[in-house]
Scaffold this motif. Structure first.
Motif, mmCIF file in Angstrom:
data_model
loop_
_atom_site.group_PDB
_atom_site.id
_atom_site.type_symbol
_atom_site.label_atom_id
_atom_site.label_comp_id
_atom_site.label_asym_id
_atom_site.label_seq_id
_atom_site.Cartn_x
_atom_site.Cartn_y
_atom_site.Cartn_z
ATOM 1 N N THR A 65 0.831 -1.211 0.000
ATOM 2 C CA THR A 65 0.000 0.000 0.000
ATOM 3 C C THR A 65 0.863 1.258 0.000
ATOM 4 O O THR A 65 0.592 2.211 -0.740
ATOM 5 N N TYR A 66 1.924 1.266 0.803
ATOM 6 C CA TYR A 66 2.814 2.423 0.844
ATOM 7 C C TYR A 66 3.376 2.730 -0.545
ATOM 8 O O TYR A 66 3.325 3.882 -1.015
ATOM 9 N N HIS A 67 3.901 1.707 -1.214
ATOM 10 C CA HIS A 67 4.521 1.950 -2.519
ATOM 11 C C HIS A 67 3.472 2.286 -3.580
ATOM 12 O O HIS A 67 3.752 3.100 -4.470
ATOM 13 N N GLN A 68 2.271 1.712 -3.471
ATOM 14 C CA GLN A 68 1.190 2.103 -4.382
ATOM 15 C C GLN A 68 0.874 3.587 -4.192
ATOM 16 O O GLN A 68 0.749 4.328 -5.161
ATOM 17 N N GLU A 69 0.744 4.001 -2.940
ATOM 18 C CA GLU A 69 0.410 5.399 -2.653
ATOM 19 C C GLU A 69 1.507 6.345 -3.126
ATOM 20 O O GLU A 69 1.222 7.417 -3.659
ATOM 21 N N GLN A 70 2.763 5.958 -2.942
ATOM 22 C CA GLN A 70 3.870 6.799 -3.418
ATOM 23 C C GLN A 70 3.838 6.911 -4.941
ATOM 24 O O GLN A 70 4.096 7.982 -5.497
ATOM 25 N N ALA A 71 3.506 5.815 -5.604
ATOM 26 C CA ALA A 71 3.402 5.847 -7.063
ATOM 27 C C ALA A 71 2.246 6.752 -7.493
ATOM 28 O O ALA A 71 2.379 7.525 -8.446
ATOM 29 N N VAL A 72 1.134 6.685 -6.784
ATOM 30 C CA VAL A 72 -0.014 7.545 -7.096
ATOM 31 C C VAL A 72 0.349 9.007 -6.904
ATOM 32 O O VAL A 72 0.066 9.854 -7.760
ATOM 33 N N ILE A 73 0.997 9.307 -5.799
ATOM 34 C CA ILE A 73 1.406 10.686 -5.531
ATOM 35 C C ILE A 73 2.295 11.202 -6.658
ATOM 36 O O ILE A 73 2.212 12.367 -7.049
ATOM 37 N N GLY A 74 3.112 10.301 -7.207
ATOM 38 C CA GLY A 74 3.993 10.674 -8.303
ATOM 39 C C GLY A 74 3.314 10.691 -9.661
ATOM 40 O O GLY A 74 3.950 10.996 -10.668
ATOM 41 N N GLY A 75 2.028 10.332 -9.722
ATOM 42 C CA GLY A 75 1.286 10.404 -10.970
ATOM 43 C C GLY A 75 1.194 9.114 -11.764
ATOM 44 O O GLY A 75 0.829 9.132 -12.934
ATOM 45 N N HIS A 76 1.494 7.976 -11.145
ATOM 46 C CA HIS A 76 1.453 6.701 -11.855
ATOM 47 C C HIS A 76 -0.007 6.270 -12.035
ATOM 48 O O HIS A 76 -0.702 5.962 -11.084
ATOM 49 N N VAL A 77 -0.457 6.242 -13.289
ATOM 50 C CA VAL A 77 -1.868 6.024 -13.583
ATOM 51 C C VAL A 77 -2.333 4.602 -13.243
ATOM 52 O O VAL A 77 -3.460 4.417 -12.753
ATOM 53 N N PHE A 78 -1.498 3.584 -13.455
ATOM 54 C CA PHE A 78 -1.897 2.217 -13.108
ATOM 55 C C PHE A 78 -2.010 2.048 -11.592
ATOM 56 O O PHE A 78 -2.890 1.335 -11.106
#
Length: 159
Positions: A65-78
């Motif tokens: 979840t942490y790494h998913q959230e960090q990716a989302v914050i960075g704009g990762h669409v998937f």
């Protein structure tokens, strides 16, 4: 390897992927953790996958979840779409729809498909769905170019 030694996050991420595809998960994770520490969004996304699937590490949903959230914050669409799926499984449909809308607005077809089902089920209004559909199409159109079409044609010929 010069770019890796120069701490180029993209090169480090690529090195991690090369290790991952040959089954050297431990080394891949080392590379991805380093690249993620340098702010590389794709590395956070890769790390979320290994923590979810337990490849080279113990399954760890908190780290996933942490790494998913960090990716989302960075704009990762998937990653954004995946957070929608997580919220949907938790029963947080309103939050899930918000994630799907953002991802669809960025051109992600699979999120648009989810929203079609939400619309058919009465979860989102006709007006909201129409707005998302227009934004999705605009995002898809923005990616179109003669160069991309030519590259796709070459790729399809080779396949």
């Amino acid at each position: 390897m010069k770019r890796v030694e120069a701490n180029d996050p993209r090169a480090i991420d690529d090195a991690g992927m090369r290790r991952f595809v040959v089954g050297d998960y431990a080394r891949a994770i080392e590379y991805w953790e380093k690249a993620a520490g340098l702010g590389h969004v794709e590395s956070h996304f890769h790390l979320s996958g290994v923590y979810k699937e337990g490849r080279g590490v113990e399954t760890n949903m908190k780290k996933f979840t942490y790494h998913q959230e960090q990716a989302v914050i960075g704009g990762h669409v998937f990653a954004r779409h995946n957070l929608g799926l997580i919220e949907e499984r938790k029963g947080n449909i309103v939050r899930a729809v918000k994630h799907f809308i953002i991802a669809a607005n960025l051109g992600l077809d699979v999120s648009m498909e989810k929203l079609k089902r939400c619309y058919a089920g009465g979860v989102i209004s006709k007006e909201s769905f129409a707005a998302v559909l227009r934004a999705h199409q605009a995002a898809v159109d923005a990616w179109k170019s003669p160069q991309r079409d030519a590259a796709e044609a070459v790729y399809n010929e080779q396949s």
